[in-house]
Design an enzyme around this catalytic site. Structure first.
Site, PDB file in Angstrom:
ATOM      1  N   TRP A  31     -61.112  96.826  15.771  1.00 48.41           N
ATOM      2  CA  TRP A  31     -59.644  97.263  16.448  1.00 48.41           C
ATOM      3  C   TRP A  31     -59.953  99.012  16.433  1.00 48.41           C
ATOM      4  CZ3 TRP A  31     -56.168  93.485  18.131  1.00 48.41           C
ATOM      5  CH2 TRP A  31     -55.061  93.872  18.718  1.00 48.41           C
ATOM      6  N   SER A  89     -58.211 101.432  11.177  1.00 47.37           N
ATOM      7  CA  SER A  89     -57.188 102.397  11.938  1.00 47.37           C
ATOM      8  C   SER A  89     -56.154 101.544  12.736  1.00 47.37           C
ATOM      9  CB  SER A  89     -57.855 102.985  13.210  1.00 47.37           C
ATOM     10  OG  SER A  89     -56.790 103.782  14.091  1.00 47.37           O
ATOM     11  N   ILE A  91     -52.387 101.767  14.506  1.00 47.15           N
ATOM     12  CA  ILE A  91     -51.600 102.710  15.208  1.00 47.15           C
ATOM     13  C   ILE A  91     -50.243 102.121  15.360  1.00 47.15           C
ATOM     14  CG2 ILE A  91     -51.514 104.122  17.200  1.00 47.15           C
ATOM     15  CD1 ILE A  91     -54.689 104.325  17.050  1.00 47.15           C
ATOM     16  N   GLU A  94     -44.711  99.179  19.265  1.00 49.91           N
ATOM     17  CA  GLU A  94     -43.308  98.962  19.568  1.00 49.91           C
ATOM     18  C   GLU A  94     -42.529  97.960  18.680  1.00 49.91           C
ATOM     19  OE1 GLU A  94     -42.664  98.690  23.739  1.00 49.91           O
ATOM     20  OE2 GLU A  94     -43.028 100.681  24.059  1.00 49.91           O
ATOM     21  N   HIS A  97     -45.073  95.040  13.512  1.00 48.24           N
ATOM     22  CA  HIS A  97     -46.630  94.649  13.302  1.00 48.24           C
ATOM     23  C   HIS A  97     -47.211  95.634  12.631  1.00 48.24           C
ATOM     24  CE1 HIS A  97     -49.040  91.283  14.407  1.00 48.24           C
ATOM     25  NE2 HIS A  97     -50.034  91.894  13.969  1.00 48.24           N
ATOM     26  N   ARG A 136     -58.054 112.726  12.427  1.00 44.88           N
ATOM     27  CA  ARG A 136     -58.288 112.280  11.014  1.00 44.88           C
ATOM     28  C   ARG A 136     -59.587 111.660  10.823  1.00 44.88           C
ATOM     29  NH1 ARG A 136     -53.320 113.111  11.721  1.00 44.88           N
ATOM     30  NH2 ARG A 136     -52.132 113.631   9.837  1.00 44.88           N
TER      31      ARG A 136
END
Ligand code: DLZ
Length: 158
Positions: A31, A89, A91, A94, A97, A136
């Protein structure tokens, strides 16, 4: 100034042991693959820079960060490994989750560190947006993958 070198020096790069006799497992999430492949690149290059042989770096992928715990748990069963590194990673979106995945991976990896015989290094970026992740994984704030390699080598010698 937050340069890559400065950031990595938090882990005192000068005192990293020689890794030429070490063997590592690396579990990478697919992902946000643009981010995680850059993390992997940093990890592999840094392990090799400290002497680890390419054939002693064993990389396996999992579909998403939530699967990193299972992947790491399987790798800790390998007697030949000195340490395991997870790279992912997450991110923020909305929905909540993000929080559930971050919490699950954090708790899962902490549990492995408390119960297994080799260290598992936590290379999970948990960011609010893509830019923070890019910063990063080889951007202006260095590469978390480099840091994880240094930490894994040091912990392998613990
Ligand atoms: C479902 C999901 C979402 C919404 N976001 C991410 C993410 O930002 N980073 C990541 O690594 N994985 C994400 N996933 C997938 C979950 O980690 C997991 O693969 C699925 O919930 C299936 O267990």
């Amino acid at each position: 100034m937050a340069t890559a070198l400065h950031h990595l020096s938090d882990y005192d790069v000068q005192s990293v042991p020689d890794a030429s006799n070490m063997c590592f497992g690396v579990v990478v999430s697919e992902w946000n693959t643009e981010i995680t492949s850059a993390l992997l690149d940093g990890t592999v290059k840094t392990l090799e820079r400290h002497g680890c042989l390419p054939e002693n770096i064993h990389v396996k992928t999992v579909p998403g960060s939530f699967e990193l715990v299972y992947g790491a748990q399987q790798m800790t069963k390998n007697d030949g490994f000195d340490a395991v590194i997870i790279l992912g990673s997450v991110i923020r979106g909305e929905t909540p989750h993000f929080d559930y995945i971050c919490e699950g991976v954090t708790q899962g990896i902490a549990h492995l560190n408390a119960t297994q015989n080799i260290p598992v290094v936590f290379g999970l970026l948990t960011t609010d947006n893509l830019q923070q992740a890019q910063d990063r994984c080889g951007g202006k704030l260095g590469n978390k993958g480099d840091e994880c390699a240094v930490v894994a080598i040091k912990m392998a010698k613990f």
